[in-house]
Design an enzyme around this catalytic site. Structure first.
Site, PDB file in Angstrom:
ATOM      1  N   LYS A  35      47.096  28.283  39.798  1.00  0.00           N
ATOM      2  CA  LYS A  35      45.884  28.838  39.199  1.00  0.00           C
ATOM      3  C   LYS A  35      45.868  28.609  37.693  1.00  0.00           C
ATOM      4  O   LYS A  35      44.837  28.254  37.107  1.00  0.00           O
ATOM      5  CB  LYS A  35      45.787  30.334  39.518  1.00  0.00           C
ATOM      6  CG  LYS A  35      44.510  30.994  39.059  1.00  0.00           C
ATOM      7  CD  LYS A  35      44.482  32.450  39.503  1.00  0.00           C
ATOM      8  CE  LYS A  35      43.161  33.108  39.171  1.00  0.00           C
ATOM      9  NZ  LYS A  35      43.132  34.531  39.588  1.00  0.00           N
ATOM     10  N   PHE A 152      33.233  47.828  32.360  1.00  0.00           N
ATOM     11  CA  PHE A 152      31.931  48.129  32.950  1.00  0.00           C
ATOM     12  C   PHE A 152      31.141  46.825  33.069  1.00  0.00           C
ATOM     13  O   PHE A 152      30.031  46.701  32.545  1.00  0.00           O
ATOM     14  CB  PHE A 152      31.174  49.148  32.099  1.00  0.00           C
ATOM     15  CG  PHE A 152      31.855  50.487  32.000  1.00  0.00           C
ATOM     16  CD1 PHE A 152      31.714  51.439  32.995  1.00  0.00           C
ATOM     17  CD2 PHE A 152      32.673  50.784  30.914  1.00  0.00           C
ATOM     18  CE1 PHE A 152      32.358  52.673  32.898  1.00  0.00           C
ATOM     19  CE2 PHE A 152      33.315  52.012  30.810  1.00  0.00           C
ATOM     20  CZ  PHE A 152      33.156  52.965  31.808  1.00  0.00           C
ATOM     21  N   CYS A 263      33.434  46.582  43.382  1.00  0.00           N
ATOM     22  CA  CYS A 263      33.624  47.871  42.705  1.00  0.00           C
ATOM     23  C   CYS A 263      33.146  49.068  43.508  1.00  0.00           C
ATOM     24  O   CYS A 263      33.934  49.954  43.838  1.00  0.00           O
ATOM     25  CB  CYS A 263      32.918  47.845  41.345  1.00  0.00           C
ATOM     26  SG  CYS A 263      33.642  46.695  40.155  1.00  0.00           S
TER      27      CYS A 263
END
Length: 434
Positions: A35, A152, A263
């Site tokens: 990765k 957020f 989420c």
């Protein structure tokens, strides 16, 4: 300032690239060597608008680099962010903290000078204290503080959310740690972004509370949509009438097939479990989880009803399989409930999604993947719009219907006006509207 970002998933990669854009020197660390090599070569494994360009810019400037070397990255860092996964734990729904604890242990071994260790991952209340205990046990001489800085970020809008946030929440308990984090976020002071300083527990709970409230708004308007159908009202007008109230707000009042993604499903479940363990259950959140799970399963029934009660032997065209537009995220997407249910009922499903087909393929065996909406609709007995990608908002419905076996359009996102679609000869059904 020097930052080590442990984890190159969605949160770590977006946060690292944005901090580099702010002027910090960021090293993103991952133990997956393959990765890291792909990231060094500019291969971004997640779909997020603008992220590939931002990563390339950071690398070109020398402020963003990728490595598997935890010790070397941590040793020179002023702040180390833990941005590893916290999936739901099998069996009980609690957040699985194995990756956080493993990262904390590796960081502890590498500390050489004062460092702020920041949990960026969404973690249950008490995790910051646990991280501090692990670090002290592993390296008693370490000079450090632990802070909580929940993210957020909305998938599809993550860069804008980081660069121009509504607020930044920081939980820590030393002036030295506060100064380090204030300096990291100093570029946002020019925008007068509110910086909410709290203790660790409050910051950790704030993230869960925010996500649970948004999930509740979605679930509330979905239930109101069902009531609208029974009473002959229009949920979009109800939502507008509600949303114009400044105390409520218009966001997240869009009726649909239920929430999904990385989420809301895991965070609502984790909050419910944490509250139960604390002896202060959050019954509203528990109910939201149950209703949302049932709703996604019920959407296939709506499609079957629009097809006369049965889809056996019929071809259903599905537009959009990601849980929302502008992402390839398939986690808890409604399509994962809807499509298998249609297949179990005897339907052949054809589908198209602008970004998520590679991710969706292994999760949805038997689906025929198509190049665009029009190819998907060829020979179909019904079209079901599951994800409101922009390219599905302005379809040539006459062209779409011309190649269909039957003109049935099931709009699970209320993208189109009923009278306009019916005027083109479609049988049309949507959510919360007659």
């Amino acid at each position: 300032m020097n930052i080590a970002m442990i984890g190159t998933g969605y949160v770590g990669l977006v946060s690292g690239a944005c901090f580099a854009e702010f002027g910090s020197t960021v090293t993103c660390v991952d133990l997956n060597a393959n990765k890291i090599e792909r990231l060094r070569n500019g291969e971004i494994s997640i779909y997020e608008p603008g992220l590939d360009d931002l990563v390339a810019k950071g690398q070109k400037s020398g402020r963003l680099r990728f490595t598997t070397d935890v010790a070397g990255s941590v040793a020179v860092a002023d702040a180390v962010f833990l941005a590893v996964g916290t999936p739901s734990r099998r069996g009980d729904g609690h957040a699985d903290l194995r990756y956080v604890e493993a990262a904390a242990f590796e960081v502890a071994k590498a500390l050489t000078g004062y460092t702020v260790i920041v949990t960026k991952s969404t973690v249950p209340v008490g995790t910051g204290r646990r991280v501090a205990e692990l670090v002290r046990e592993s390296n008693p001489a370490a000079a450090f503080d632990v802070a909580s800085n929940p993210e957020f970020l909305r998938e599809g809008s993550a860069i804008g959310d980081f660069m121009r946030p509504d607020r930044v929440v920081i939980g820590c308990e030393s002036d030295r740690a506060r100064e380090v984090l204030r300096e990291l976020y100093r570029p946002l002071y020019l925008l007068e972004t509110p910086i909410v300083m709290t203790d660790l527990e409050t910051a950790e709970l704030t993230k869960y509370a925010a996500n649970a409230f948004l999930a509740t708004k979605i679930t509330f308007i979905n239930e109101i949509a069902d009531l609208c159908e029974k009473l002959g009202a229009n949920v979009q007008d109800v939502a507008r009438g509600m949303g114009l109230d400044g105390r409520i707000g218009k966001k997240f009042l869009h009726a649909g097939p239920g929430y999904g993604g990385s989420c809301f499903p895991k965070d609502t479940l984790a909050l419910a479990r944490t509250a139960q363990d604390a002896g202060s259950p959050v019954r509203i959140v528990e109910t939201v989880v149950q209703i949302n799970d049932r709703r996604k399963g019920a959407m296939a029934g709506r499609i079957m009803a629009a097809c006369g009660g049965s889809v056996r032997g019929k071809t259903i065209a599905v537009l959009g399989v990601a849980f929302k537009p502008n992402t390839d995220d398939m986690r808890d997407a409604p399509s994962l409930s809807v499509i298998p249910a249609l297949q179990d009922a005897g339907a052949h499903v054809r589908a198209h999604d602008p970004a998520a087909m590679r991710e969706a393929g292994p999760l949805l065996p038997g689906v025929e993947w198509c190049d665009d909406a029009y190819q998907t609709a060829e020979g179909a007995h019904a079209v079901a719009l599951l994800t409101e990608w922009n390219e599905f908002r302005g379809l040539d419905l006459s062209r779409l219907g011309a190649s269909m076996a039957a003109r049935v359009f099931v709009d699970l996102r209320n993208v189109y006006r009923p009278e306009a679609v019916r005027g083109l000869g479609f049988e049309y059904s949507s959510i919360g509207r007659q």
